[in-house]
Design a protein around this motif. Structure first.
Motif, short mmCIF file in Angstrom:
data_model
loop_
_atom_site.label_atom_id
_atom_site.label_comp_id
_atom_site.label_asym_id
_atom_site.label_seq_id
_atom_site.Cartn_x
_atom_site.Cartn_y
_atom_site.Cartn_z
N SER A 71 7.47 -12.04 7.49
CA SER A 71 8.80 -11.49 7.73
C SER A 71 9.36 -11.07 6.38
O SER A 71 9.25 -11.81 5.39
N MET A 72 9.96 -9.89 6.34
CA MET A 72 10.53 -9.37 5.10
C MET A 72 11.92 -8.82 5.35
O MET A 72 12.22 -8.37 6.45
N MET A 73 12.70 -8.84 4.32
CA MET A 73 14.00 -8.19 4.33
C MET A 73 13.91 -7.07 3.31
O MET A 73 13.64 -7.31 2.13
N LEU A 74 14.08 -5.81 3.77
CA LEU A 74 13.94 -4.64 2.91
C LEU A 74 15.25 -3.88 2.80
O LEU A 74 15.98 -3.76 3.79
N GLY A 79 11.22 5.19 1.28
CA GLY A 79 10.00 4.86 0.57
C GLY A 79 9.70 3.38 0.38
O GLY A 79 8.62 3.04 -0.08
N ILE A 80 10.65 2.52 0.69
CA ILE A 80 10.41 1.09 0.45
C ILE A 80 9.37 0.54 1.42
O ILE A 80 8.41 -0.12 1.01
N ASN A 86 1.57 0.73 1.53
CA ASN A 86 0.56 1.16 0.56
C ASN A 86 -0.04 -0.02 -0.18
O ASN A 86 -1.25 -0.08 -0.40
N TYR A 87 0.81 -0.96 -0.59
CA TYR A 87 0.31 -2.15 -1.27
C TYR A 87 -0.65 -2.93 -0.35
O TYR A 87 -1.72 -3.36 -0.78
N LYS A 131 6.97 -9.73 -3.05
CA LYS A 131 8.32 -10.08 -3.51
C LYS A 131 8.72 -9.30 -4.76
O LYS A 131 9.90 -9.11 -5.01
N LYS A 132 7.73 -8.84 -5.52
CA LYS A 132 8.00 -8.11 -6.76
C LYS A 132 8.22 -6.62 -6.54
O LYS A 132 8.68 -5.93 -7.44
N LEU A 133 7.91 -6.12 -5.35
CA LEU A 133 8.07 -4.70 -5.09
C LEU A 133 9.54 -4.32 -5.03
O LEU A 133 10.38 -5.08 -4.53
#
Length: 145
Positions: A71-74, A79-80, A86-87, A131-133
């Motif tokens: 789960s991520m919060m963007l 492009g994010i 892509n990563y 997390k670093k992106l």
């Protein structure tokens, strides 16, 4: 059905079990012409091979920890999500599903279900890299199968 099986460290088992698996692998990958040659190479008898061949298996690297859910919060910027995907592709992660919420207060929740059977590094390292992106506010590993 799974109650009939145990996971046991091969450190405490006789070497014969490991040799049966090794012989089966030689046969399956075509390294030998037949069972007789395989058992001779690994140092067991044919009868030992036949006794255990259908009961001793080695867990395949791909059979353990093949799927994960994160789960991520963007941030809601162009492009994010693309940079996250892509990563993941660079790390040989196969994305099975993507669920994204409607952005609220400039952020969107994204859940990814992943096939991680071909990754080259631990899933924890991939989470740390995500997390670093740029634009990634948080990443949580929800489950691994």
């Amino acid at each position: 059905m799974l109650k009939k099986y145990l996971i046991v460290s091969k450190k405490i088992l006789p070497d014969v079990y490991d040799k049966v698996i090794e012989a089966r692998n030689l046969i399956n990958n075509g390294s030998v012409k037949g069972i007789s040659e395989a058992v001779k190479i690994v140092g067991i008898s044919r009868s030992t091979y036949y006794k255990y061949k259908d009961y001793v298996f080695s867990p395949d690297e791909n059979s353990i920890g093949r799927k994960a859910v994160i789960s991520m919060m963007l941030r809601h910027e162009k492009g994010i999500l693309s940079s996250v995907l892509n990563y993941m592709s660079q790390e040989n992660v196969n994305i099975l599903t993507i669920n994204q919420s409607i952005p609220i207060n400039g952020k969107a929740s994204v859940n990814l279900s992943l096939d991680i059977s071909d990754i080259g590094k631990p899933i924890d390292d991939i989470i740390a890299d995500l997390k670093k992106l740029k634009g990634v506010s948080s990443v949580k590993l929800l489950s691994v199968e």
